[in-house]
Write a protein that holds these residues in place. Structure first.
Motif, PDB file in Angstrom:
ATOM      1  N   ASP A   1       0.847  -1.186   0.000  1.00 45.46           N
ATOM      2  CA  ASP A   1       0.000   0.000   0.000  1.00 45.46           C
ATOM      3  C   ASP A   1       0.887   1.242   0.000  1.00 45.46           C
ATOM      4  O   ASP A   1       1.777   1.371   0.825  1.00 45.46           O
ATOM      5  CB  ASP A   1      -0.904   0.018   1.231  1.00 45.46           C
ATOM      6  N   LEU A   2       0.628   2.164  -0.935  1.00 47.85           N
ATOM      7  CA  LEU A   2       1.466   3.350  -1.111  1.00 47.85           C
ATOM      8  C   LEU A   2       0.614   4.619  -1.065  1.00 47.85           C
ATOM      9  O   LEU A   2      -0.600   4.572  -1.283  1.00 47.85           O
ATOM     10  CB  LEU A   2       2.204   3.299  -2.454  1.00 47.85           C
ATOM     11  N   THR A   3       1.263   5.731  -0.795  1.00 48.73           N
ATOM     12  CA  THR A   3       0.640   7.051  -0.851  1.00 48.73           C
ATOM     13  C   THR A   3       1.510   7.940  -1.741  1.00 48.73           C
ATOM     14  O   THR A   3       2.709   8.028  -1.537  1.00 48.73           O
ATOM     15  CB  THR A   3       0.539   7.672   0.557  1.00 48.73           C
ATOM     16  N   ARG A   4       0.883   8.576  -2.717  1.00 44.86           N
ATOM     17  CA  ARG A   4       1.603   9.481  -3.618  1.00 44.86           C
ATOM     18  C   ARG A   4       1.505  10.903  -3.064  1.00 44.86           C
ATOM     19  O   ARG A   4       0.406  11.417  -2.841  1.00 44.86           O
ATOM     20  CB  ARG A   4       1.004   9.399  -5.015  1.00 44.86           C
ATOM     21  N   VAL A   5       2.678  11.523  -2.834  1.00 52.10           N
ATOM     22  CA  VAL A   5       2.753  12.850  -2.217  1.00 52.10           C
ATOM     23  C   VAL A   5       3.453  13.802  -3.175  1.00 52.10           C
ATOM     24  O   VAL A   5       4.529  13.494  -3.685  1.00 52.10           O
ATOM     25  CB  VAL A   5       3.517  12.782  -0.868  1.00 52.10           C
ATOM     26  N   LEU A   6       2.849  14.971  -3.396  1.00 52.14           N
ATOM     27  CA  LEU A   6       3.450  16.033  -4.201  1.00 52.14           C
ATOM     28  C   LEU A   6       4.174  16.987  -3.263  1.00 52.14           C
ATOM     29  O   LEU A   6       3.595  17.507  -2.309  1.00 52.14           O
ATOM     30  CB  LEU A   6       2.372  16.808  -4.978  1.00 52.14           C
ATOM     31  N   ILE A   7       5.461  17.198  -3.506  1.00 53.54           N
ATOM     32  CA  ILE A   7       6.262  18.107  -2.691  1.00 53.54           C
ATOM     33  C   ILE A   7       6.044  19.526  -3.219  1.00 53.54           C
ATOM     34  O   ILE A   7       6.365  19.819  -4.374  1.00 53.54           O
ATOM     35  CB  ILE A   7       7.765  17.731  -2.733  1.00 53.54           C
TER      36      ILE A   7
END
Length: 105
Positions: free
Chosen positions: A93-99
């Motif tokens: 399970d992953l979470t995509r994060v925009l910096i």
């Protein structure tokens, strides 16, 4: 070029503003702002700051884009000459994060 090395979920990532990264699942809602404060190193246009172990005055702002699952990995265990075989799949399970911002106070 401004970049930072951040520790999140037990791993270290090289992050830059305007790019997105896949971290282990972060249990928050979509679109929510998060702050990464375990910054190990920052390079600000050639000026390098190294933490011992973390930099206290650097905060990285990010936005959660989506929750997803990684590619399937095959776990195959076999004992030779024993006719024992076990095949199992795993998807992380992953979470995509925009910096969005790297701020130095």
């Amino acid at each position: 070029m401004k970049y930072a090395i951040v520790e999140i979920s037990g791993k270290q990532f090289w992050v830059e503003t305007g790019k997105f990264y896949d971290f282990n699942r972060i249990p928050t809602e979509l679109g929510k702002e998060i702050t990464l404060n375990r910054v190990l190193l920052i390079n600000n246009e050639g000026n390098v700051l190294i933490g011992q172990p973390y930099l206290e005055n650097v905060k990285i702002q990010g936005k959660i884009l989506e929750h997803l699952r990684g590619k399937k990995k095959i776990v195959y265990k076999m004992r030779s000459k024993k006719k024992t075989r076990r095949k199992q799949g795993h998807r992380q399970d992953l979470t995509r994060v925009l910096i969005e911002n790297i701020a130095i106070n």
